[in-house]
Write an enzyme that holds these catalytic residues in place. Structure first.
Site, PDB file in Angstrom:
ATOM      1  N   LYS A 150       0.843  -1.214   0.000  1.00  0.00           N
ATOM      2  CA  LYS A 150       0.000   0.000   0.000  1.00  0.00           C
ATOM      3  C   LYS A 150       0.871   1.255   0.000  1.00  0.00           C
ATOM      4  O   LYS A 150       0.564   2.244  -0.667  1.00  0.00           O
ATOM      5  CB  LYS A 150      -0.938   0.004   1.218  1.00  0.00           C
ATOM      6  CG  LYS A 150      -2.023  -1.059   1.169  1.00  0.00           C
ATOM      7  CD  LYS A 150      -3.356  -0.492   0.731  1.00  0.00           C
ATOM      8  CE  LYS A 150      -4.357  -1.542   0.302  1.00  0.00           C
ATOM      9  NZ  LYS A 150      -5.062  -2.181   1.399  1.00  0.00           N
ATOM     10  N   LYS A 198      -3.224 -10.822  -7.350  1.00  0.00           N
ATOM     11  CA  LYS A 198      -4.439 -11.171  -6.608  1.00  0.00           C
ATOM     12  C   LYS A 198      -5.633 -10.399  -7.160  1.00  0.00           C
ATOM     13  O   LYS A 198      -5.477  -9.224  -7.510  1.00  0.00           O
ATOM     14  CB  LYS A 198      -4.187 -10.791  -5.145  1.00  0.00           C
ATOM     15  CG  LYS A 198      -5.208 -11.240  -4.164  1.00  0.00           C
ATOM     16  CD  LYS A 198      -4.888 -10.672  -2.791  1.00  0.00           C
ATOM     17  CE  LYS A 198      -5.189  -9.184  -2.715  1.00  0.00           C
ATOM     18  NZ  LYS A 198      -5.195  -8.616  -1.377  1.00  0.00           N
ATOM     19  N   LYS A 220      -9.895  -5.313  -5.046  1.00  0.00           N
ATOM     20  CA  LYS A 220     -10.828  -4.203  -5.255  1.00  0.00           C
ATOM     21  C   LYS A 220     -10.119  -2.982  -5.829  1.00  0.00           C
ATOM     22  O   LYS A 220     -10.714  -2.200  -6.556  1.00  0.00           O
ATOM     23  CB  LYS A 220     -11.466  -3.816  -3.921  1.00  0.00           C
ATOM     24  CG  LYS A 220     -12.539  -4.772  -3.460  1.00  0.00           C
ATOM     25  CD  LYS A 220     -13.108  -4.322  -2.118  1.00  0.00           C
ATOM     26  CE  LYS A 220     -12.738  -5.292  -1.027  1.00  0.00           C
ATOM     27  NZ  LYS A 220     -13.115  -4.890   0.320  1.00  0.00           N
TER      28      LYS A 220
HETATM   29  P1  TYM Z   1     -10.496  -7.142   2.722  1.00  0.00           P
HETATM   30  O1  TYM Z   1     -11.665  -6.236   2.844  1.00  0.00           O
HETATM   31  O2  TYM Z   1      -9.347  -6.729   1.863  1.00  0.00           O
HETATM   32  O3  TYM Z   1     -10.944  -8.566   2.214  1.00  0.00           O
HETATM   33  C1  TYM Z   1     -11.983  -9.280   2.850  1.00  0.00           C
HETATM   34  C2  TYM Z   1     -11.721 -10.771   2.846  1.00  0.00           C
HETATM   35  O4  TYM Z   1     -11.575 -11.247   1.499  1.00  0.00           O
HETATM   36  C3  TYM Z   1     -10.358 -11.978   1.380  1.00  0.00           C
HETATM   37  N1  TYM Z   1      -9.828 -11.777   0.019  1.00  0.00           N
HETATM   38  C4  TYM Z   1      -9.532 -12.763  -0.833  1.00  0.00           C
HETATM   39  N2  TYM Z   1      -9.620 -14.109  -0.723  1.00  0.00           N
HETATM   40  C5  TYM Z   1      -9.240 -14.851  -1.797  1.00  0.00           C
HETATM   41  N3  TYM Z   1      -8.803 -14.293  -2.976  1.00  0.00           N
HETATM   42  C6  TYM Z   1      -8.697 -12.960  -3.121  1.00  0.00           C
HETATM   43  N4  TYM Z   1      -8.296 -12.436  -4.266  1.00  0.00           N
HETATM   44  C7  TYM Z   1      -9.078 -12.120  -2.019  1.00  0.00           C
HETATM   45  N5  TYM Z   1      -9.122 -10.775  -1.829  1.00  0.00           N
HETATM   46  C8  TYM Z   1      -9.575 -10.586  -0.579  1.00  0.00           C
HETATM   47  C9  TYM Z   1      -9.443 -11.387   2.445  1.00  0.00           C
HETATM   48  O5  TYM Z   1      -8.400 -12.269   2.795  1.00  0.00           O
HETATM   49  C10 TYM Z   1     -10.422 -11.150   3.562  1.00  0.00           C
HETATM   50  O6  TYM Z   1     -10.636 -12.341   4.300  1.00  0.00           O
HETATM   51  N6  TYM Z   1      -7.922  -6.479   6.940  1.00  0.00           N
HETATM   52  C11 TYM Z   1      -9.039  -7.166   6.373  1.00  0.00           C
HETATM   53  C12 TYM Z   1     -10.351  -6.871   7.074  1.00  0.00           C
HETATM   54  C13 TYM Z   1     -10.332  -7.035   8.553  1.00  0.00           C
HETATM   55  C14 TYM Z   1     -10.398  -8.252   9.266  1.00  0.00           C
HETATM   56  C15 TYM Z   1     -10.403  -7.909  10.634  1.00  0.00           C
HETATM   57  C16 TYM Z   1     -10.458  -9.589   8.859  1.00  0.00           C
HETATM   58  C17 TYM Z   1     -10.302  -6.024   9.482  1.00  0.00           C
HETATM   59  N7  TYM Z   1     -10.354  -6.566  10.722  1.00  0.00           N
HETATM   60  C18 TYM Z   1     -10.442  -8.885  11.651  1.00  0.00           C
HETATM   61  C19 TYM Z   1     -10.484 -10.553   9.869  1.00  0.00           C
HETATM   62  C20 TYM Z   1     -10.479 -10.205  11.214  1.00  0.00           C
HETATM   63  C21 TYM Z   1      -9.176  -6.756   4.930  1.00  0.00           C
HETATM   64  O7  TYM Z   1      -8.704  -5.756   4.503  1.00  0.00           O
HETATM   65  O8  TYM Z   1      -9.953  -7.552   4.180  1.00  0.00           O
END
Ligand code: TYM
Length: 325
Positions: A112, A194, A197
């Site tokens: 990032k 990957k 978004k």
């Molecule tokens: P975020 O919003 O980026 O993504 C949400 C969830 O989707 C999964 N993910 C993927 N899985 C497989 N292939 C992909 N291409 C892919 N892109 C995203 C992510 O691994 C995630 O599970 N930091 C976290 C959010 C968060 C969180 C937490 C998660 C904040 N607090 C506490 C668990 C526990 C995040 O940015 O996810």
């Protein structure tokens, strides 16, 4: 007593099938077995300067997506992170024991920081500590996430261990739960990256129409050769097989057999149909729920009340251990 799971997604725009297959789809099953808490992590989203635009719309949309995908408020707690202020309070407490060196090591921060060179904010750096607070605040046992979040969950575990060591047994040590086949769904336009978004090209969104899904899958990058066979050296077909497998519940082997004497065109055509069918119930439910924003908001208000009750008890315990109460 049931074990507890906690997970969350940032309300930063459309949700893609990486988020669905890597996270939400698994949560829908897990809510039957675990004491489950799912969060919309709006405070995390603030670290992206564009996220502040239309935040309330995005939060409501993500809540509607959770419900339409099958999360059931009778089986789990659904809430918005900023509605439970104990998350930021615990973040501060944990900040005081988190070594800067650990945060500098975080892959996501490094990526990032590269992406937002001009505006690296403190929140982006502290992001993993807020995530640790999310997890530890609920005495979470298991954190179901995609592969990219594994390092953050490990950091949360390290922080919990350090806190317990320094102040006495307080927090559960959480573990990441990662489903191997759907842990990392790659971009359709560049299978070395990957699905993300922030790179909407190559993303298949959960709300894409059947025509768009057909189009995106038809034009997905492929590898050299024409065989439908899993090969780690052929990342494009490996990715399409992972998506096929996750939506059809067939193993890679079974899919390979099915397409033994067929080429990419047939495979892609069927894959599009499977994805369209797989998302159809979700899309229908979402259309209906989009018309009931008050119903969805009420679920979030109730969820925050329940979450806060647990959070209050645990923050009190942590403050007491640190000598603040
Ligand atoms: P975020 O919003 O980026 O993504 C949400 C969830 O989707 C999964 N993910 C993927 N899985 C497989 N292939 C992909 N291409 C892919 N892109 C995203 C992510 O691994 C995630 O599970 N930091 C976290 C959010 C968060 C969180 C937490 C998660 C904040 N607090 C506490 C668990 C526990 C995040 O940015 O996810």
């Amino acid at each position: 007593m049931k074990k507890r799971i906690f997970s969350g997604i940032q309300p930063t725009g459309s949700i893609h099938i990486g988020n669905y297959l890597g996270a939400i789809k698994n949560w829908v099953q897990l809510q039957n077995e675990y004491d489950s808490i799912f969060c919309i992590v709006d405070l995390h989203a603030l670290t992206n300067p564009q996220a502040v635009l239309k935040m309330q719309e995005k939060i409501l949309d993500l809540a509607t997506i959770y419900l339409s995908a099958g999360l059931n408020p009778k089986k789990c707690i659904l809430f918005v992170q900023s509605q439970v202020p104990e998350h930021t309070e615990l973040t501060w407490l944990l900040n005081t024991i988190t070594p800067i060196g650990e945060l500098e090591r975080m892959t996501q921060f490094k990526e990032k920081a590269q992406q937002f060179k001009q505006s690296i904010n403190m929140g982006l750096f502290d992001y993993p500590v807020l995530m640790a607070a999310d997890i530890l605040l609920y005495q979470t046992d298991v954190v179901p996430v995609g592969q990219d979040q594994k390092q953050h969950v490990e950091l949360a575990r390290m922080i919990a261990r350090k806190f317990n060591h320094q102040f006495g047994e307080t927090f559960n040590l959480p573990e990441a739960l990662i489903y191997k086949n759907s842990a990392k769904i790659m971009s359709l336009s560049d299978p070395s990256k990957k699905m993300s978004k922030s790179m909407s090209q190559g993303c298949l969104f959960m709300t894409d129409s059947p025509d768009i899904i057909k189009d995106k899958i038809r034009s997905a990058v492929t590898d050299s050769g024409s065989e439908i066979k899993y090969d780690p050296k052929k990342p494009a077909i490996a990715n399409l097989l992972a998506i096929y497998s996750a939506f059809s519940e067939l193993s890679s082997n079974q899919i390979e057999q099915k397409y033994k004497n067929k080429g990419y065109a047939d495979f892609k055509k069927d894959l599009a149909e499977i994805v369209i069918k797989g998302l159809e119930p979700f899309q229908e439910k979402k259309k209906a729920l989009d018309k009931k924003p008050d119903f969805v908001k009420k679920i979030l208000v109730n969820g925050a009340k329940k979450a806060r009750k647990i959070a209050r008890k645990n923050i009190f315990e942590a403050k007491k251990k640190m000598g603040l109460v």
